[in-house]
Design an enzyme around this catalytic site. Structure first.
Site, mmCIF file in Angstrom:
data_model
loop_
_atom_site.group_PDB
_atom_site.id
_atom_site.type_symbol
_atom_site.label_atom_id
_atom_site.label_comp_id
_atom_site.label_asym_id
_atom_site.label_seq_id
_atom_site.Cartn_x
_atom_site.Cartn_y
_atom_site.Cartn_z
ATOM 1 N N ALA A 98 -2.614 -1.747 -0.479
ATOM 2 C CA ALA A 98 -3.180 -2.682 -1.464
ATOM 3 C C ALA A 98 -2.518 -4.048 -1.320
ATOM 4 O O ALA A 98 -1.384 -4.162 -0.861
ATOM 5 C CB ALA A 98 -2.997 -2.153 -2.883
ATOM 6 N N GLY A 125 -2.127 -7.524 -3.765
ATOM 7 C CA GLY A 125 -2.388 -8.214 -5.025
ATOM 8 C C GLY A 125 -2.004 -9.676 -4.932
ATOM 9 O O GLY A 125 -1.618 -10.179 -3.874
ATOM 10 N N MET A 147 0.544 -11.158 -6.292
ATOM 11 C CA MET A 147 1.986 -11.375 -6.186
ATOM 12 C C MET A 147 2.676 -10.426 -5.220
ATOM 13 O O MET A 147 3.791 -10.709 -4.784
ATOM 14 C CB MET A 147 2.647 -11.221 -7.558
ATOM 15 C CG MET A 147 2.293 -12.299 -8.560
ATOM 16 S SD MET A 147 3.250 -12.121 -10.075
ATOM 17 C CE MET A 147 2.726 -13.576 -10.964
ATOM 18 N N ALA A 148 2.042 -9.298 -4.900
ATOM 19 C CA ALA A 148 2.746 -8.284 -4.111
ATOM 20 C C ALA A 148 1.804 -7.531 -3.188
ATOM 21 O O ALA A 148 0.586 -7.509 -3.396
ATOM 22 C CB ALA A 148 3.446 -7.303 -5.049
ATOM 23 N N ASP A 182 0.711 -4.486 -19.869
ATOM 24 C CA ASP A 182 -0.388 -4.559 -18.895
ATOM 25 C C ASP A 182 -1.073 -3.200 -18.753
ATOM 26 O O ASP A 182 -1.394 -2.766 -17.650
ATOM 27 C CB ASP A 182 0.125 -5.049 -17.545
ATOM 28 C CG ASP A 182 -1.008 -5.531 -16.643
ATOM 29 O OD1 ASP A 182 -2.105 -5.823 -17.161
ATOM 30 O OD2 ASP A 182 -0.798 -5.589 -15.418
#
Length: 390
Positions: free
Chosen positions: A17, A19, A21-22, A144
């Site tokens: 994956a 994202g 930020m990461a 979150d």
């Protein structure tokens, strides 16, 4: 095919994956598959973000609960911040929702309630967590909760993931501006949009949004863009879920609408009370429900995916076995076992030698005592018998 790479004491197996930020990688540590969450370089080099990342990870590092994916390790390597996390062999709740939507299938009400109750258990533990060393209560809030951050393993376990923006009273940063830390706006609470102080009831609201969507098969606040979504959250107009799903009872309507109150003071006092209300209704509606039903549902929905996943794990295991890194680790483990065996032998030999010396000492002492009593000839016979076996 992706190339397996060494990353400190881990082997990065594949990238799963990406994202904002990461990046997320599956990795191998000895014979265990884990997750490496690697923060992107531009964030890792930001001193403020770095301080916040370390501060917040420390607060969640000690969390150990069956409904929370554990963090094993964290640090910095190759100028990138990272954390090593438990690998949950399964799918996230969004994938379940999407699969049901694609199949024109209603999400089973009993399964939905069970999943949310399990998440409640993990959140309740987090909210009430007490630091074992300091005795302090950090008052953590996940902040979150969304279908993306609820994992369901193929064996039916429910795990909360991504405490990356969890906040605690011990954090250096006391406030967070909208947009500074990313969250899924469709599951935010009105107090977030208004810039009010957040407490544990924020997680309750987000989880209630998740349940509302599972029961109705619709999105509650999501709109074309983030701004419109946040406006919907701020307005917080919520229809009873029974309007879209006739299986939803009046009691379930009442429970959900209470948890989705715009004013946090009108919600349940804590997530445990929310969980108790849901559990009571689940038990009333489905007397024969068993938690293993989630396992069968998972295997029904993702039968082909599970088969492909297991084949992929076999390939990754074989490929990584050829790595010198793994071979050296195995060799080290074998040497450690052999050394332990050798040490055991030496300890046994020393122990035996010590026993023989004590035996000789006591024999000589006993013989001398008898010599004084019954004479020299008896001493000689005793010594020959004990020492030479005559």
């Amino acid at each position: 095919m992706e190339q397996i790479q060494e990353f400190g004491k881990y082997l990065l197996l594949d990238h799963i994956a990406d994202g904002g930020m990461a990046t997320i990688h599956r990795a191998r540590f000895l014979n265990k598959i884990i997750i490496i969450k690697m923060i992107k370089k531009n964030f890792s080099e930001d001193s403020n973000y770095k301080s916040m990342f370390i501060d917040e990870i420390k607060n969640t590092f000690t969390l150990m609960h069956p409904n929370i994916a554990q963090i094993f390790d964290y640090g910095e390597r190759n100028k990138k911040l990272y954390c090593a996390m438990e690998f949950v062999d399964g799918k996230n709740l969004k994938e379940y929702f999407d699969k049901c939507q694609a199949s024109a299938m209603d999400f089973p009400l009993d399964i939905a309630l069970h999943i949310v109750i399990e998440v409640c258990a993990g959140l309740s533990y987090t909210h009430q967590f007490i630091d074992k060393f300091t005795g302090e209560k950090p008052n953590m809030i996940h902040r979150d909760i969304s279908p993306n951050n609820i994992m369901i393993s193929h064996d039916g376990s429910v795990k909360i993931i991504d405490f990356g923006i969890a906040k605690a009273k011990t954090n250096v940063q006391s406030t967070t501006q909208v947009g500074t830390i990313k969250c899924n706006t469709a599951y935010a609470g009105p107090e977030y949009v208004n810039g009010d102080k957040l407490d544990h009831r924020y997680d309750q609201f987000s989880l209630a949004v998740v349940l509302w969507e599972l029961l109705t098969g619709k999105r509650l606040f999501a709109a074309e863009d983030a701004i419109l979504t946040l406006k919907n959250v701020q307005t917080c107009e919520v229809d009873a879920p029974s309007k879209f799903n006739k299986q939803v009872t009046e009691e379930l309507d009442r429970i959900l609408l209470k948890a989705l109150s715009k004013d946090p003071n009108q919600r349940f006092k804590n997530i445990e009370q929310f969980s108790r209300a849901l559990t009571k209704e689940l038990n009333r509606l489905y007397l024969g429900f068993n938690p293993t039903d989630l396992k069968y549902f998972a295997n029904y929905l993702f039968k082909e995916e599970i088969k492909k996943d297991h084949e992929r794990y076999g390939e990754l295991f074989t490929q990584s076995n050829q790595f010198k890194f793994i071979q050296e680790t195995k060799s080290h483990d074998v040497k450690a076992i052999n050394n332990n065996n050798e040490n055991s032998k030496h300890q046994s030999f020393k122990l035996t030698t010590k026993i023989k010396k004590l035996k000789l000492f006591y024999m000589l002492g006993f013989s001398l005592l008898l010599g004084f009593i019954i004479g020299e000839q008896f001493i000689k016979r005793v010594l020959r018998s004990w020492l030479f076996g005559e």
